[in-house]
Design a protein around this motif. Structure first.
Motif, PDB file in Angstrom:
ATOM      1  N   UNK A 279      -8.265   2.859  -6.580  1.00 19.81           N
ATOM      2  CA  UNK A 279      -9.134   3.324  -6.164  1.00 19.81           C
ATOM      3  C   UNK A 279      -8.463   4.676  -5.438  1.00 19.81           C
ATOM      4  N   UNK A 280      -7.164   4.551  -6.017  1.00 23.78           N
ATOM      5  CA  UNK A 280      -6.031   6.074  -5.165  1.00 23.78           C
ATOM      6  C   UNK A 280      -4.703   5.589  -5.032  1.00 23.78           C
ATOM      7  N   UNK A 281      -4.072   7.074  -4.237  1.00 23.20           N
ATOM      8  CA  UNK A 281      -3.395   6.213  -3.345  1.00 23.20           C
ATOM      9  C   UNK A 281      -3.134   6.112  -2.045  1.00 23.20           C
ATOM     10  N   UNK A 282      -2.544   5.082  -1.432  1.00 25.06           N
ATOM     11  CA  UNK A 282      -2.891   4.465   0.053  1.00 25.06           C
ATOM     12  C   UNK A 282      -1.744   5.159   0.863  1.00 25.06           C
ATOM     13  N   UNK A 283      -2.765   5.321   1.865  1.00 27.49           N
ATOM     14  CA  UNK A 283      -1.716   5.918   3.244  1.00 27.49           C
ATOM     15  C   UNK A 283      -0.772   4.953   4.303  1.00 27.49           C
ATOM     16  N   UNK A 284       0.144   5.274   3.864  1.00 34.20           N
ATOM     17  CA  UNK A 284       0.995   4.416   5.049  1.00 34.20           C
ATOM     18  C   UNK A 284       1.483   4.992   6.281  1.00 34.20           C
TER      19      UNK A 284
END
Length: 667
Positions: A279-284
């Motif tokens: 899905x891609x790199x998640x945001x934290x």
């Protein structure tokens, strides 16, 4: 530095005034005479010694015309220079404390012979050299620093080139070398030669300017101050960053006095188990307490950094964390952090300047502190913990990415991705509770969870009075909406209730009200009653569609309907279109499965469109006569909430014809 015994003629500097000792009076009192105006001052010897010890006064050693220019720490000299200093000092002391009954030149010659024999020196100094060493030593008041070899001062002291040539060198450096394109000195040297040749064409033969060589240009560049060099070659930001003063930093004396917030893309590719795709790199989005270094709350997902992610993280930070142990029973220990912060430290992202956040923080009594642009060190606590998470938590996780090109050359992060977003949240909570909270923190020299507990006992965290009030405060703010006979419309979704109808009927004219809504759940809004200045909840007329649906996927559905040319559509057809988009996502994902591409938009859609758990206690008014309007053109009052959605979304562009076909059949 040398030890001095104060006596007649000793000079003392106090501030900018120089005094000389003229007399020693009874009672160990010294009489000093000012060099400027001859004023006599009396001071006890112990008081003068105290002033010298505190740095308020200093004793001038040796003659001022010949005093040592620099105070040096002899221990940092190169070993070769220290050996030479000891050699010179040995010869000088033989002259100062003679061993033979001689004087003058004979004493100097005899001292050289004795010193050469003692030191086994194959090259003893000449009489003139030793005489010069003794002269420097005496002028310095017996300070050995005067005998340190001055190799840097050797050579010609005068500039070889005329002022005109030096001006040309400086002009070329400033105009051609100190630029952000960063040319080499060899690239700009030709400009020096050409300019001097141009000037020589107008000068007589006996007054020609000498052309400096390339090494001269290098020497002039080496004389530049670091800030001047960096600002010219790399810009003001880099110059300020590299030459800034690093002090103690911000200080906090209690929990929640200062909290820092920021966003970061995690160095890992998340994975969707149902679709079997990366899905891609998640945001934290993380909020951390400066006093204890304990994280207070976070948001982890595919929502782009904005007001929604900030509000969700702030809501998570203020609330208690019992949900962590309920959701993840394997986590050992509690996460005791909660409460309303006093100061929220942010950068200058647009989401931190939003009206929604400013109003919410004002009502919660939170002050927002925006740091200078491009100054991440101003909130270094949260920046550091992002680094810890990426280094220690995700160090060996499959799907890890790298910032360095060489490091990721052999790493297939997309192909190896296998960690779901839910598992990332699980391990993040476990890392916070079991590792970060219990590990000694160098910055505060304490264990974070212990420091929080001790601080919270002395300064209990501020609490909110009502959870529903918090949900209202941390919702996006919509300025005004007109109450229609059918209710209030937001992005084509109608909201109505008996209380809203009662509010509309309370005024003879059209009434406009303030309202708020949660962008992660379009199932209900909160409307402010101007009569009591309180908010009440208004549900959507189509809860089956709107409950748990985020604003972003709802706009995707509206876009599909506008492409189909639909102006009005019933709830059944609307649900069909929504489900068809969901099916299209899965089919599109299968065509891209395990390829070197990511599908962050799909992840965001699935995250935002998942329905919230049903609440059996919630009573929704039944109304079977409603319709949901999806006008092809946005109205003026909705314009500020309409995104520019891209035309080539994976799950739209690949199958738009099929959506249109389904829409026409349903219509």
């Amino acid at each position: 530095m040398v030890a001095v015994r104060i006596g007649m003629g000793t000079e003392v500097s106090v501030g900018e005034t120089i005094y000389a000792v003229r007399r020693c009076l009874a009672g160990d009192i010294l009489q000093l005479e000012s060099e400027d105006d001859g004023q006599l001052v009396k001071i006890p010897r112990p008081e003068l010694a105290f002033s010298v010890a505190n740095g308020e006064a200093s004793i001038i050693v040796g003659g001022r015309k010949h005093k040592v220019l620099e105070r040096q720490d002899l221990s940092v000299l190169p070993e070769k220079d220290r050996d030479e200093l000891r050699r010179r000092l040995a010869y000088v002391k033989l002259v100062e404390k003679p061993r033979v009954a001689e004087s003058g030149a004979a004493l100097v010659k005899a001292s050289i012979e004795i010193g050469a024999a003692q030191l086994n020196d194959p090259k003893p100094p000449s009489v003139a050299t030793l005489y010069n060493w003794c002269k420097l030593y005496r002028q310095a008041g017996g300070d050995p620093v005067a005998l340190v070899p001055q190799k840097k001062r050797r050579g010609n002291r005068k500039r070889r080139f005329s002022p005109e040539v030096l001006e040309i060198l400086q002009a070329v450096i400033n105009e051609r070398f100190l630029v952000t394109s960063r040319p080499r000195p060899t690239d700009v040297y030709s400009a020096v030669v050409v300019e001097i040749e141009r000037l020589n064409a107008y000068r007589p033969s006996f007054d020609q300017l000498a052309v400096p060589n390339l090494r001269t240009l290098y020497r002039e560049i080496e004389k530049l101050e670091p800030y001047t060099f960096l600002r010219g070659r790399y810009g003001k930001h880099i110059a300020d960053k590299e030459t800034r003063h690093v002090g103690k930093g911000a200080f906090s004396s209690r929990p929640l006095e200062r909290v820092e917030i920021d966003h970061s893309l995690l160095d890992i590719i998340a994975y969707d188990e149902d679709l079997d795709i990366p899905l891609g790199r998640p945001t934290l989005t993380l909020i951390i307490d400066h006093f204890s270094r304990m994280p207070l709350g976070f948001y982890l997902g595919f929502e782009a950094p904005g007001s929604a992610s900030v509000m969700m993280a702030l809501r998570n930070a203020i609330g208690t964390k019992e949900w962590v142990n309920e959701r993840y029973p394997d986590i050992e220990g509690a996460w005791p952090c909660y409460g309303v912060p006093e100061v929220l430290v942010t950068d200058n992202g647009p989401e931190f300047h939003s009206k929604d956040l400013e109003i919410a923080c004002a009502q919660l009594g939170i002050s927002i502190q925006h740091n200078k642009v491009k100054s991440p060190w101003s909130k270094g606590v949260v920046e550091r913990i992002f680094g810890e998470i990426n280094r220690s938590l995700l160090c060996d996780a499959p799907g890890k990415t790298f910032h360095n090109k060489d490091a990721r050359s052999e790493n297939d992060a997309v192909g190896e991705a296998s960690v779901p977003i839910a598992l990332l949240e699980h391990v993040l909570c476990k890392w916070i509770v079991e590792i970060h909270a219990r590990k000694m923190h160098e910055g505060i020299q304490a264990i974070p969870i212990e420091r929080w507990t001790e601080g919270a006992e002395t300064f209990p965290p501020r609490l909110i009075s009502d959870q529903e009030d918090l949900n209202v405060l941390l919702s996006c703010f919509k300025e005004v909406r007109k109450i229609h006979p059918k209710g209030i419309v937001i992005e084509g979704i109608w909201y109505s209730s008996k209380k809203l109808t009662e509010l509309r009927n309370s005024s003879a004219k059209d009434i406009q009200v303030d309202m708020k809504f949660d962008p992660t759940n379009m199932g209900r809004i909160h409307v402010r009653d101007p009569r009591t200045n309180t908010y009440f909840e208004v549900p959507a007329l189509n809860p089956e569609y709107a409950e748990g649906l985020g604003l972003w996927p709802h706009k995707i559905v509206r876009k599909c309907l506008r492409k189909m040319g639909a102006r009005k559509i019933g709830p059944t057809e609307l649900a069909k279109v929504k489900e068809h988009i969901h099916d299209l996502i899965q089919e599109t994902a299968k065509t891209k499965k395990r390829k070197r591409t990511t599908n962050a938009r799909i992840g965001r859609f699935r995250e935002s469109s998942s329905h919230a758990p049903s609440n059996e206690d919630r009573i929704v008014e039944q109304n079977t006569s409603y319709e949901i309007s999806f006008d092809a053109a946005p109205t003026a009052e909705e314009e500020d909430y309409r995104d520019d959605l891209v035309e080539d979304d994976d799950f739209l562009a690949d199958g738009m014809r099929r959506i249109q076909a389904v829409g026409k059949d349903d219509l």
